[in-house]
Structure formats: C-alpha cells, structure tokens
Scaffold this motif. Sequence first.
Motif, PDB file in Angstrom:
ATOM      1  N   GLU A  14      25.026  27.492  68.383  1.00 53.79           N
ATOM      2  CA  GLU A  14      23.832  27.816  68.418  1.00 53.79           C
ATOM      3  C   GLU A  14      23.671  29.366  67.730  1.00 53.79           C
ATOM      4  O   GLU A  14      24.418  29.896  68.068  1.00 53.79           O
ATOM      5  CB  GLU A  14      23.139  27.727  69.756  1.00 53.79           C
ATOM      6  N   ASP A  15      22.793  29.620  66.722  1.00 49.52           N
ATOM      7  CA  ASP A  15      22.860  30.819  65.951  1.00 49.52           C
ATOM      8  C   ASP A  15      21.823  31.808  66.845  1.00 49.52           C
ATOM      9  O   ASP A  15      21.907  33.277  66.625  1.00 49.52           O
ATOM     10  CB  ASP A  15      22.494  30.642  64.796  1.00 49.52           C
ATOM     11  N   GLU A  16      21.209  31.235  67.911  1.00 50.26           N
ATOM     12  CA  GLU A  16      19.948  32.170  68.410  1.00 50.26           C
ATOM     13  C   GLU A  16      20.553  32.545  69.619  1.00 50.26           C
ATOM     14  O   GLU A  16      20.747  31.842  70.702  1.00 50.26           O
ATOM     15  CB  GLU A  16      18.728  31.263  68.579  1.00 50.26           C
ATOM     16  N   ASP A  58      23.281  22.875  67.622  1.00 49.11           N
ATOM     17  CA  ASP A  58      21.754  23.061  67.109  1.00 49.11           C
ATOM     18  C   ASP A  58      21.987  22.790  65.593  1.00 49.11           C
ATOM     19  O   ASP A  58      22.912  23.159  64.863  1.00 49.11           O
ATOM     20  CB  ASP A  58      21.603  24.906  67.139  1.00 49.11           C
ATOM     21  N   GLY A  60      20.072  23.641  63.196  1.00 47.59           N
ATOM     22  CA  GLY A  60      19.463  24.820  62.335  1.00 47.59           C
ATOM     23  C   GLY A  60      20.372  26.043  62.462  1.00 47.59           C
ATOM     24  O   GLY A  60      20.286  26.813  63.116  1.00 47.59           O
TER      25      GLY A  60
HETATM   26 CA    CA Z   1      19.202  27.559  65.054  1.00 45.43          CA
END
Ligand code: CA
Length: 240
Positions: A14-16, A58, A60
């Motif tokens: 997950e990038d967030e 995730d 995205g």
């Molecule tokens: Ca994302």
Amino acid sequence: MTTEAGGPTVLVVEDEAPMRRLLRASLAAHGYQVLEAETGGAAVIAASTQNPAVVLLDLGLPDVDGVDLTRELRGWSRVPILVLSARGREQDKVDALDAGADDYVTKPFGMNELLARVRVLLRHAAERSGGDAEPIYRSGELVVDLARREVTRAGVLVHLTPTEHRLLALLVRHAGRVVTHRQILEDVWGPAYRRRTHYVRVHMAELRKKIETEPARPRFISTELGVGYRMREGDGPDGA
Ligand code: CA
C-alpha cells in the motif's frame, strides 16, 4: 519490520502511509506479524524473501498496476492475495481476481470484515496444504458432501443436474471467497464459454431454487454485484 513473534505474517502492499499504519495497527493487535511495501517492486522482494502467509494488495500503486503485480506473484507463488480496491472499480476487482487474486475488499472497508477475509484465506491455505481430501460443507441446514456428490437440505436429498453440481462444488471449494463469472464459466463449462455470462445467471437461478428457502433473498450464495458469487463460509470444523 516485524512485530512480536507468533502469528502469521501479512505483507501489506500500500502506498498510502495512513492506510498502511491503520492496517499495521489492526493486524498487529490481532497477533499478526506485519511487513510493509510501498511499491510493487518492494512487494516482489518482500514476497520472495520473507515468505508471507497472506498478501494485502492495494491495486493503485505508484510503480506497477496491481493487476499486473498479482499476475507476476501468481507466476511463482501460491500465497493468498487479498486485493484492496477503491469503490466503484468493479472491473479492476474482476481483473485482479481473474489474474489470480483470491478475494477483495472495497475501500472504505470495515476492519472486522478485512480480518475475517484474512482468516478465511489462511484457513483455506492450511486446508490446501493438509491434503486433497474433500471436506463436507455444512451451513445451517445445507450439507454438501463433495466426495459422495450428495447435497441435502434439512436432511432431504436435493437433486441437482450435473451442471448445477459442478457450479455448487466450485463455490463450496471457495466458500467464504468470491468466485468471478469468468472463473465459473471456465471451470463449469470450459474456457471457450468465458463470455457466456447468461449461462451463470440461468443456472444460478435454478440452483438457488433448489437450495435456498427464499431464492430471491439467498442465504447460502450471495451475489457480488458486477463481480461474481460468494458461498457462505461453512459452520463448523467439519464444514469450514
Ligand atoms: Ca494506492
């Protein structure tokens, strides 16, 4: 990056950062060890070196498409993959599931639902490694004995056509997880039929008439709108 020893390891891709922190805190509070990856590249390295028990992915991500990453992981790993997807992106979920993901939750999701999905995936992975005996599925009054090809509801034998039986058997083997229209068509009818979505609708309606008390309000097989179907997780240790 792991927390206290003990529970299964979950790789969170997950990038967030806020979402990562939330997932880490919740998973750690339930005894899981947590690995984090912010990118697809880091996820591949973590998955190949740390042997996680399950991957939360995730879709995205900044460097790769989550569906492509799913396909890449599936190329060499059977690790259960649970996709985290933004609401309203039905096709993304379908693509990820068809690429080999095991299930999905839609953002924003309830943490209890996510944890329940993780438990289902871990249980199925444990069963898979425990041999190939077909367990008997039980959910309320419904009992499906795959080995004997026998289905009963409240003790009464339910007569299914061969197609209905294949359909039910597929869903039972994936109980608690979603199965896409395409997976159903390929498994029950064969790869040449993967666009005949209406086959699934028609035979699902017939199957529901036979196993559900109220086919219009199904209890055993729920519709995952735009994606596929999900068989209710079995009840007991014999049926789970
Ligand atoms: Ca994302």
